[in-house]
Design a protein around this motif. Structure first.
Motif, short mmCIF file in Angstrom:
data_model
loop_
_atom_site.label_atom_id
_atom_site.label_comp_id
_atom_site.label_asym_id
_atom_site.label_seq_id
_atom_site.Cartn_x
_atom_site.Cartn_y
_atom_site.Cartn_z
N PHE A 333 0.81 -1.21 0.00
CA PHE A 333 0.00 0.00 0.00
C PHE A 333 0.84 1.27 0.00
CE2 PHE A 333 -2.64 -3.34 1.91
CZ PHE A 333 -3.66 -3.35 0.97
N ASP A 334 2.08 1.17 0.48
CA ASP A 334 2.95 2.34 0.38
C ASP A 334 3.27 2.64 -1.08
OD1 ASP A 334 4.31 -0.04 0.17
OD2 ASP A 334 6.12 0.66 1.20
N LEU A 335 3.45 1.57 -1.88
CA LEU A 335 3.68 1.75 -3.32
C LEU A 335 2.43 2.30 -3.99
CD1 LEU A 335 5.39 1.39 -5.87
CD2 LEU A 335 4.62 -1.00 -5.96
N LEU A 336 1.26 1.82 -3.57
CA LEU A 336 0.00 2.33 -4.12
C LEU A 336 -0.15 3.82 -3.84
CD1 LEU A 336 -2.90 2.10 -5.28
CD2 LEU A 336 -3.63 1.38 -2.99
N ALA A 337 0.11 4.22 -2.59
CA ALA A 337 -0.03 5.63 -2.22
C ALA A 337 0.96 6.49 -3.00
CB ALA A 337 0.19 5.80 -0.72
N LYS A 338 2.17 5.98 -3.19
CA LYS A 338 3.19 6.73 -3.93
C LYS A 338 2.78 6.87 -5.40
CE LYS A 338 8.15 6.67 -5.01
NZ LYS A 338 9.43 5.92 -4.83
N THR A 339 2.24 5.79 -5.99
CA THR A 339 1.81 5.83 -7.39
C THR A 339 0.65 6.80 -7.58
OG1 THR A 339 2.48 3.52 -7.70
CG2 THR A 339 0.94 4.44 -9.31
N LEU A 340 -0.33 6.75 -6.68
CA LEU A 340 -1.47 7.65 -6.77
C LEU A 340 -1.03 9.11 -6.62
CD1 LEU A 340 -4.16 5.71 -4.68
CD2 LEU A 340 -4.09 6.00 -7.16
N LEU A 363 -9.87 0.80 2.76
CA LEU A 363 -8.90 1.42 1.87
C LEU A 363 -8.73 2.90 2.18
CD1 LEU A 363 -6.99 0.95 -0.45
CD2 LEU A 363 -8.88 1.26 -2.05
N LYS A 364 -9.83 3.56 2.53
CA LYS A 364 -9.74 4.97 2.93
C LYS A 364 -8.82 5.13 4.13
CE LYS A 364 -14.09 7.17 1.46
NZ LYS A 364 -15.35 7.78 1.94
N ALA A 365 -9.00 4.25 5.12
CA ALA A 365 -8.18 4.34 6.33
C ALA A 365 -6.71 4.10 6.02
CB ALA A 365 -8.68 3.32 7.36
N ILE A 366 -6.43 3.13 5.15
CA ILE A 366 -5.04 2.82 4.80
C ILE A 366 -4.40 4.01 4.09
CG2 ILE A 366 -3.60 1.37 3.32
CD1 ILE A 366 -5.55 -0.94 3.91
N LEU A 367 -5.09 4.57 3.08
CA LEU A 367 -4.52 5.69 2.33
C LEU A 367 -4.41 6.94 3.19
CD1 LEU A 367 -6.31 5.27 -1.14
CD2 LEU A 367 -3.97 4.64 -0.51
N HIS A 368 -5.34 7.13 4.12
CA HIS A 368 -5.28 8.29 5.01
C HIS A 368 -4.05 8.21 5.90
CE1 HIS A 368 -6.23 10.69 8.63
NE2 HIS A 368 -6.81 11.51 7.75
N ASP A 369 -3.73 7.00 6.38
CA ASP A 369 -2.55 6.84 7.23
C ASP A 369 -1.26 7.06 6.45
OD1 ASP A 369 -4.11 6.29 9.41
OD2 ASP A 369 -3.94 4.11 9.25
N LEU A 370 -1.27 6.69 5.16
CA LEU A 370 -0.05 6.79 4.35
C LEU A 370 0.13 8.16 3.71
CD1 LEU A 370 -0.18 3.29 2.61
CD2 LEU A 370 1.39 4.01 4.41
N ASN A 371 -0.98 8.81 3.33
CA ASN A 371 -0.91 10.12 2.68
C ASN A 371 -2.21 10.86 2.95
OD1 ASN A 371 -0.75 12.37 0.98
ND2 ASN A 371 0.30 11.24 -0.64
N GLU A 372 -2.21 11.65 3.98
CA GLU A 372 -3.44 12.30 4.44
C GLU A 372 -4.00 13.27 3.41
OE1 GLU A 372 -4.94 14.89 8.34
OE2 GLU A 372 -2.99 13.86 8.33
N GLN A 542 -5.16 -4.16 11.11
CA GLN A 542 -6.43 -4.89 11.06
C GLN A 542 -7.12 -4.65 9.72
OE1 GLN A 542 -7.56 -6.81 13.70
NE2 GLN A 542 -9.35 -7.51 12.57
N HIS A 543 -7.12 -3.40 9.26
CA HIS A 543 -7.71 -3.10 7.95
C HIS A 543 -6.98 -3.87 6.85
CE1 HIS A 543 -10.49 -0.13 9.34
NE2 HIS A 543 -9.55 0.67 9.83
#
Length: 667
Positions: A333-340, A363-372, A542-543
């Motif tokens: 998901f870090d790669l996903l956030a970086k790509t987005l 997915l919202k929670a994961i992306l929010h934690d990685l790139n608010e 958990q997510h």
């Protein structure tokens, strides 16, 4: 929250889309117009746009049934209800017997033929094995069909004879296509052209009302003004002339073929199987020959020369869309956030389609934690595949590919519905079986009988009570009776009609139930007074665990998971039982609950009844928690004394987070 058809509006003014549609609509007949470089579910979006803009019927031929089903599901999310239909094959093999046909598929084929007779353009999604079977002509279908409307003059006796001529079967209860029943002035009929049966009510010789109803509970679904009686159009024992589906669709219908060479090869393969089956036939009844029932590849190829054709092309020409398939992120998901974020900086709009609300929130929670600060447009409902379209400045991803989950396709199972429980039990009952009536008690089933009610013959259920008393129960009151269960080898006493004994027995039972309920209430009150540990809300890990589940959660799974987590986050000790058949996902709920406890620095014991199950659960838990900070181990009698000692020591030292085992872990 946006829906998938929002993407249609985004592409409405796209130059590439408009050029393709214009070329397809105006190209010389027989010329193949290629859609090149359209990745992911873009072809489905183009097909939906074609129906909307060109307003012509379109036959879409995908390479196989699975591809066709996914394409169908995409179109169903993009177009209004009823705009797209599925055309499957009807026989499991050429010249199969009647009992080897698929009634559900026959109904879907009949519905397509019926809709193609209308003026409203539709999209028909199919595959080579389905169009290999020829269909009856429009003229023949018109001659064998009949439309019934409210207010029409129609004699019940004539309708009865007409349905017999169409080879409909008269039954007591309508359950599947090709059946009908007559009860006085009410006729139930299951036409092959409709997904539900219809109930026609007559006042004399006039159709007073028409209603669809559910075969499960026999209750009305909706009132309609008219319905069409269509027989089994796939009866290959008949000698009617037949034609291909594309010929039936008419000369103005457009055709889109995913891979023409594959389609032609599969048509020839089905035709060869038909020839082999025909040679092996041993029947005194004349059967149509293969060329009368099936389409050869060359025959269909010649027919296509007279209509507009679109094909999936290779992304090599100048007209290519130059889009890319959604990348594989392998749950990084870090790669996903970086790509987005890279696409966002390039000025591209980010769209993520989610099939379930729970997945979207994870997915919202994961992306929010990685790139608010990441701005994403969310779509409620996921197409089959995502894509990247730099030219349009649009990135469209689907959640199931991000989490490497399997997306199931769904095909409307038109007619193979389960019978109503009451109808199944009624059909299974034998004369003399014990039944219980909610008001009159225990009696014996005496079968179905026709009785005279106000001068009208009606079917009723005969129940025999003590002293040979008889009660006739209307078939519309099936909910009042149930098979009576008793100990094997013992017979219950029959109730006496008019006696207060049954009511007294019910009252006594109610009192006993109240006593049990009172004891349970006291027990649960004590439990609520006890204080337990309140676990923290779901963490990022958990997510990630729940989102990595390979399958879509069933509604019951989602509810059970939410209930278990709510119990765990409450300070009241949890007391919950999860019930379900084998393979329905109970273990997955246990995995999620166990990891939630581990995330709050607790150790978890999973107690199982057998040695084999302990090892199986160990493998399941280990696989699901792979890559997460949780150590899983197990104890059973197959482990040596030395291994057991090491496990127990690690458990005491806090090195093991989840221990799975038989009763040995209690010793």
């Amino acid at each position: 929250m946006a829906e998938p058809n929002s993407l249609l509006r985004l592409y409405r003014g796209d130059r590439r889309l408009n050029d393709f549609l214009r070329h397809w609509a105006t190209a010389p007949l027989g010329e193949r117009v290629a859609l090149s470089g359209a990745a992911g579910s873009l072809p489905a979006l183009v097909a939906a746009s074609a129906l909307t803009e060109l307003k012509q019927t379109i036959v879409v031929l995908r390479s196989d049934k699975e591809e066709a089903a996914y394409f169908l599901n995409d179109l169903e999310k993009l177009l209004p209800q009823g705009s797209v239909l599925f055309f499957p094959d009807s026989y499991r093999r050429p010249y199969a017997d009647r009992d080897q046909t698929d009634n559900s598929n026959i109904g879907l084929r009949a519905e397509v033929l019926d809709r193609l007779r209308g003026d409203q353009p539709i999209v028909v999604v199919t595959y080579p094995e389905a169009i290999a079977e020829k269909v009856i002509t429009r003229g023949q279908l018109d001659a064998r069909s009949m439309e019934v409307a409210v207010g029409a003059r129609l004699d019940v006796g004539f309708l009865n004879e007409y349905l017999f001529e169409l080879h409909f079967e008269r039954v007591d209860f309508v359950e599947k296509p090709g059946q009908f029943s007559v009860r006085g002035g009410i006729v139930d009929v299951f036409s092959f052209a409709h997904p539900e049966p219809h109930r026609l009510e007559f006042f004399g010789s006039e159709v007073e009302s028409i209603r669809t109803f559910d075969v499960v509970d026999q209750l009305t679904l909706q009132r309609v003004d008219r319905m069409t009686l269509v027989p089994n159009v796939e009866d290959k024992s008949s000698t009617e002339r037949r034609e291909s589906l594309t010929a039936y669709a008419g000369p103005k219908a457009l055709v889109w073929i995913e891979r023409p060479e594959v389609a032609l090869e599969k048509l020839d393969r089905v035709y060869r199987l038909a020839e082999e089956a025909f040679v092996g036939l041993h029947s005194v009844v004349r059967r149509l020959e293969p060329h009368e029932l099936y389409v050869r590849g060359a025959e269909w190829d010649r027919e296509l020369a007279g209509r507009g054709i679109a094909v999936d092309g290779v992304p090599s020409d100048s007209a290519s869309w130059h889009t890319l398939a959604q990348p594989a992120f392998a749950k990084k998901f870090d790669l996903l956030a970086k790509t987005l974020d890279g696409h966002r900086q390039a000025g591209r709009a980010l769209w993520i389609m989610c099939g379930q609300e729970s997945q979207r929130e994870r997915l919202k929670a994961i992306l929010h934690d990685l790139n608010e600060g990441l701005e994403v447009n969310w779509i409620d409902g996921a197409l089959h595949r995502g894509w990247e379209d730099p030219e349009a400045g649009l990135i469209a991803y689907v959640d199931h590919d991000l989490f490497e989950r399997y997306q199931r396709f769904t095909i409307r199972d038109q007619h193979e519905q389960a019978q109503a429980l009451t109808l199944k039990e009624l059909n299974a009952l034998q004369v003399g079986d014990f039944v219980a009536h909610i008001d009159h008690g225990i009696g014996k089933f005496g079968g179905l009988q026709k009785i005279d009610v106000g001068g009208v013959k009606q079917e009723a259920i005969k129940l025999v009570y003590r002293d040979s008393d008889v009660l006739y129960l209307s078939i519309h009151s099936l909910h009042k009776i149930a098979p009576y269960a008793t100990k094997e080898g013992t017979e219950p006493s029959l109730s006496k009609l008019g006696s207060p004994a049954w009511q007294n027995a019910k009252s006594k039972t109610k009192r006993r139930v109240k006593e049990v309920a009172f004891d349970l209430i006291k027990l649960y009150a004590k439990r609520r007074e006890a204080k337990g540990f309140a676990f923290s809300p779901d963490s990022y890990l958990q997510h990630e665990l729940e989102a990595s589940f390979a399958y879509e959660d069933t509604p019951d799974q989602m509810k059970s998971t939410a209930d278990v987590k709510a119990d765990m986050e409450s300070p009241i000790p949890m007391d919950r039982l999860i019930c379900g058949d084998v393979g329905f996902g109970k273990t997955e709920i246990a995995v999620r609950a166990a990891f939630k406890a581990v995330a709050d620095s607790k150790q978890v014991a999973v107690l199982v009844p057998t040695t084999l199950l302990a090892f199986q659960h160990f493998r399941t838990f280990s696989k699901r928690l792979d890559g997460l900070p949780a150590r899983v181990d197990y104890l059973n009698r197959s482990r040596t004394a030395k291994e057991t000692k090491v496990v127990l020591q690690d458990l005491e030292d806090g090195k093991i987070d989840i221990l799975i085992g038989t009763h040995r872990i209690l010793g």
